[in-house]
Each structure stands twice: as structure tokens, then as C-alpha cells.
Design a protein around this motif. Structure first.
Motif, PDB file in Angstrom:
ATOM      1  N   SER A   1      18.668  78.901  49.094  1.00  0.00           N
ATOM      2  CA  SER A   1      19.561  79.647  49.976  1.00  0.00           C
ATOM      3  C   SER A   1      19.055  79.628  51.419  1.00  0.00           C
ATOM      4  N   LEU A   2      19.841  80.218  52.306  1.00  0.00           N
ATOM      5  CA  LEU A   2      19.523  80.227  53.728  1.00  0.00           C
ATOM      6  C   LEU A   2      18.220  80.960  54.003  1.00  0.00           C
ATOM      7  N   ASN A   3      17.430  80.401  54.913  1.00  0.00           N
ATOM      8  CA  ASN A   3      16.286  81.106  55.452  1.00  0.00           C
ATOM      9  C   ASN A   3      16.053  80.589  56.879  1.00  0.00           C
ATOM     10  N   ILE A   4      14.899  80.877  57.444  1.00  0.00           N
ATOM     11  CA  ILE A   4      14.652  80.548  58.846  1.00  0.00           C
ATOM     12  C   ILE A   4      14.777  79.052  59.127  1.00  0.00           C
ATOM     13  N   GLU A   5      14.563  78.226  58.114  1.00  0.00           N
ATOM     14  CA  GLU A   5      14.632  76.788  58.347  1.00  0.00           C
ATOM     15  C   GLU A   5      16.058  76.297  58.579  1.00  0.00           C
ATOM     16  N   TRP A   6      17.061  77.096  58.173  1.00  0.00           N
ATOM     17  CA  TRP A   6      18.433  76.727  58.514  1.00  0.00           C
ATOM     18  C   TRP A   6      18.620  76.777  60.026  1.00  0.00           C
ATOM     19  N   ASN A   7      18.023  77.785  60.676  1.00  0.00           N
ATOM     20  CA  ASN A   7      18.116  77.873  62.134  1.00  0.00           C
ATOM     21  C   ASN A   7      17.471  76.660  62.786  1.00  0.00           C
ATOM     22  N   MET A   8      16.334  76.200  62.240  1.00  0.00           N
ATOM     23  CA  MET A   8      15.667  75.004  62.755  1.00  0.00           C
ATOM     24  C   MET A   8      16.554  73.782  62.567  1.00  0.00           C
ATOM     25  N   PHE A   9      17.240  73.725  61.431  1.00  0.00           N
ATOM     26  CA  PHE A   9      18.130  72.608  61.140  1.00  0.00           C
ATOM     27  C   PHE A   9      19.316  72.598  62.105  1.00  0.00           C
ATOM     28  N   GLU A  10      19.909  73.776  62.358  1.00  0.00           N
ATOM     29  CA  GLU A  10      21.025  73.869  63.308  1.00  0.00           C
ATOM     30  C   GLU A  10      20.611  73.350  64.680  1.00  0.00           C
TER      31      GLU A  10
ATOM     32  N   LYS B   1      29.162  76.040  56.188  1.00  0.00           N
ATOM     33  CA  LYS B   1      28.027  76.059  57.107  1.00  0.00           C
ATOM     34  C   LYS B   1      27.760  74.653  57.653  1.00  0.00           C
ATOM     35  N   TYR B   2      27.859  73.669  56.771  1.00  0.00           N
ATOM     36  CA  TYR B   2      27.660  72.284  57.206  1.00  0.00           C
ATOM     37  C   TYR B   2      28.829  71.807  58.057  1.00  0.00           C
ATOM     38  N   GLU B   3      30.035  72.155  57.637  1.00  0.00           N
ATOM     39  CA  GLU B   3      31.217  71.719  58.374  1.00  0.00           C
ATOM     40  C   GLU B   3      31.204  72.251  59.806  1.00  0.00           C
ATOM     41  N   SER B   4      30.652  73.459  59.989  1.00  0.00           N
ATOM     42  CA  SER B   4      30.576  74.034  61.330  1.00  0.00           C
ATOM     43  C   SER B   4      29.656  73.227  62.241  1.00  0.00           C
ATOM     44  N   LEU B   5      28.765  72.423  61.628  1.00  0.00           N
ATOM     45  CA  LEU B   5      27.860  71.563  62.386  1.00  0.00           C
ATOM     46  C   LEU B   5      28.385  70.131  62.485  1.00  0.00           C
ATOM     47  N   GLY B   6      29.586  69.899  61.940  1.00  0.00           N
ATOM     48  CA  GLY B   6      30.161  68.557  61.973  1.00  0.00           C
ATOM     49  C   GLY B   6      29.601  67.628  60.919  1.00  0.00           C
ATOM     50  N   ILE B   7      29.011  68.180  59.865  1.00  0.00           N
ATOM     51  CA  ILE B   7      28.400  67.378  58.802  1.00  0.00           C
ATOM     52  C   ILE B   7      29.392  67.216  57.659  1.00  0.00           C
ATOM     53  N   GLU B   8      29.627  65.981  57.257  1.00  0.00           N
ATOM     54  CA  GLU B   8      30.525  65.684  56.150  1.00  0.00           C
ATOM     55  C   GLU B   8      29.754  65.707  54.834  1.00  0.00           C
ATOM     56  N   ILE B   9      30.371  66.281  53.806  1.00  0.00           N
ATOM     57  CA  ILE B   9      29.729  66.408  52.490  1.00  0.00           C
ATOM     58  C   ILE B   9      30.518  65.605  51.463  1.00  0.00           C
ATOM     59  N   TYR B  10      29.784  64.886  50.606  1.00  0.00           N
ATOM     60  CA  TYR B  10      30.394  64.045  49.581  1.00  0.00           C
ATOM     61  C   TYR B  10      29.694  64.298  48.243  1.00  0.00           C
ATOM     62  N   SER B  11      30.406  64.006  47.171  1.00  0.00           N
ATOM     63  CA  SER B  11      29.761  63.986  45.858  1.00  0.00           C
ATOM     64  C   SER B  11      29.092  62.641  45.617  1.00  0.00           C
ATOM     65  N   GLU B  12      29.620  61.589  46.284  1.00  0.00           N
ATOM     66  CA  GLU B  12      29.080  60.236  46.211  1.00  0.00           C
ATOM     67  C   GLU B  12      29.707  59.419  47.331  1.00  0.00           C
ATOM     68  N   ILE B  13      29.085  58.292  47.648  1.00  0.00           N
ATOM     69  CA  ILE B  13      29.639  57.381  48.646  1.00  0.00           C
ATOM     70  C   ILE B  13      29.578  55.973  48.068  1.00  0.00           C
ATOM     71  N   LYS B  14      30.683  55.249  48.148  1.00  0.00           N
ATOM     72  CA  LYS B  14      30.706  53.848  47.740  1.00  0.00           C
ATOM     73  C   LYS B  14      31.066  53.005  48.938  1.00  0.00           C
ATOM     74  N   VAL B  15      30.182  52.040  49.257  1.00  0.00           N
ATOM     75  CA  VAL B  15      30.392  51.202  50.430  1.00  0.00           C
ATOM     76  C   VAL B  15      29.708  49.860  50.208  1.00  0.00           C
ATOM     77  N   ALA B  16      30.411  48.789  50.502  1.00  0.00           N
ATOM     78  CA  ALA B  16      29.871  47.420  50.502  1.00  0.00           C
ATOM     79  C   ALA B  16      29.172  47.052  49.199  1.00  0.00           C
ATOM     80  N   GLY B  17      29.742  47.513  48.069  1.00  0.00           N
ATOM     81  CA  GLY B  17      29.158  47.190  46.770  1.00  0.00           C
ATOM     82  C   GLY B  17      28.001  48.080  46.349  1.00  0.00           C
ATOM     83  N   PHE B  18      27.736  49.146  47.116  1.00  0.00           N
ATOM     84  CA  PHE B  18      26.660  50.088  46.806  1.00  0.00           C
ATOM     85  C   PHE B  18      27.242  51.463  46.488  1.00  0.00           C
ATOM     86  N   HIS B  19      26.556  52.146  45.606  1.00  0.00           N
ATOM     87  CA  HIS B  19      26.939  53.493  45.202  1.00  0.00           C
ATOM     88  C   HIS B  19      25.805  54.446  45.572  1.00  0.00           C
TER      89      HIS B  19
END
Length: 211
Positions: free
Chosen positions: A82-91, A115-133
Motif C-alpha cells: 500500500s501507499l507510503n512515503i515512497e509513493w511521494n518519491m515516485f510522484e 493514482k497511476y492514471e493521475s501521473l499519466g501512467i498506463e496500466i496493462y495486464s499484458e503487452i503483446k508487441v512485435a512477436g513478444f509477450h
């Protein structure tokens, strides 16, 4: 010293910090940072200096300067709990960089997506690109080469005279590359390679193929 390998005719640069750079896609891949774990230990009485929490960001900035990636993809377990002081460092860190940041969610990633979306970070369950998963958990597939984390792979190097050196490693099999844990105090799961598997151990200063 980095180690360059080829997978499916694509280049990957394995870095001694435990990250991998994919130049064709301009992507820096980083698994299992477990931000917040230092603060979690301190909260429960462990004598871990708070400055250890900054080491992850220092190393991430060194990687950014070396590779200048368009994208940084965190391969799950970016935060330990969960959130702690390191989230502030990450922001503060995210607001200071111009790279596009993405998160492939892992089992420890319980912080609200908003919280991530507010920072412009996209979240995925997986990413498939150029033959890689790209996934957090190992998910080998027939039609895509799997790059993942979660396991925190390690390798025990034995020498003469009962010497034993325990190192984090990249673990490569015929259809999968498992990245080492990037974060401090994450521990390792020690793997016994089978025929055809490749172990690339990291020392903090170099990447070494050991089998």
C-alpha cells in the motif's frame, strides 16, 4: 559491463542493474522494483536506512541517461504493497522525467489505478508487441516469446574450496526471458537450469553468462 543478446532477431541489452533495453522498440524493461519495501521494513522495526529507498530512483536515472528510452515498462510489482512515503518519491520522480511510463500489473500492485492514471501512467495486464509477450508472471506461449518477472531468479556459483556466490540473474529458455528483481531487499529464487537454458548473472558491475 552490459551484455548484448539476440532474441527472435531483436537486440536486447542486459544491464548489471537487472534491467533490459530493447533498442528496436526504444523500451527499457524493469521488473519487480518493489518500491515501498524499505519503508515497510522500517515501519516494522528493521534497521534499514531511509536513504536506501532512494537507491532505486538513482539507478533508474542512470539507466535513463545511458539508454534514453522512449518508454519505460515496469514488469509488475512496481510497489510492494500500500501507499507510503515512497509513493511521494515516485510522484516526484515521474514528474521529473520525459519518458513514457507503463505498468504491467503484478500481484503486489494493489494501489488504485487512478493514482497511476493521475501521473499519466498506463496500466496493462499484458503487452503483446512485435512477436513478444510482456507479462508479470511467467506465461510461455507458442506464438509469442515471453518476457516476464515475478520469480526473482538467482543462481548459485560454486568454486573450488566450497566457495559459494549467490547472484541475481537473467534466466533465458527457448521461449522465455525472466528478468531479475530490480529492487533492493527482494530476495532470490535459485534456479537450476536445464539443457539449453542460459543463465546471465549480474554483479552490479557486469553481466556474465555462467553456463
Amino acid at each position: 559491463m552490459n551484455l548484448n543478446i539476440k532474441i527472435q532477431d531483436q537486440d536486447f541489452v542486459l544491464h548489471p542493474f537487472g534491467a533490459a533495453y530493447w533498442p528496436e522498440q526504444e523500451v527499457l524493461l524493469v521488473a519487480d522494483v518493489h518500491l515501498g519495501k524499505v519503508s515497510h521494513f522500517r515501519k516494522h522495526g528493521s534497521a534499514v536506512p531511509l536513504k536506501a529507498a532512494a537507491q532505486n530512483f538513482i539507478r533508474l536515472d542512470e539507466l535513463r541517461k545511458e539508454f534514453d528510452p522512449e518508454h519505460i515498462v515496469f514488469m509488475g510489482d512496481l510497489f510492494h504493497s500500500s501507499l507510503n512515503i515512497e509513493w511521494n518519491m515516485f510522484e516526484e520522480w515521474v514528474s521529473s522525467i520525459d519518458n513514457r511510463v507503463h505498468l504491467v500489473a503484478g500481484n503486489h500492485d494493489i494501489i488504485s489505478p487512478t493514482k497511476y492514471e493521475s501521473l499519466g501512467i498506463e496500466i496493462y495486464s499484458e503487452i503483446k508487441v512485435a512477436g513478444f509477450h510482456l507479462s508479470h508472471h511467467p506465461e510461455p506461449q507458442e506464438d509469442h516469446y515471453n518476457i516476464c518477472g515475478h520469480i526473482h531468479p538467482g543462481f548459485k556459483m560454486r568454486g573450488d574450496g566450497r566457495q559459494l556466490l549467490k547472484l541475481s540473474c537473467f534466466f533465458r529458455s527457448s521461449n522465455q526471458l525472466i528478468l531479475p528483481a530490480f529492487g533492493e531487499f527482494t530476495g532470490n529464487y535459485f534456479i537450476e537450469p536445464e539443457e539449453g537454458d542460459r543463465i546471465f548473472a549480474i554483479t552490479g558491475k557486469e553481466v556474465i553468462q555462467v553456463n
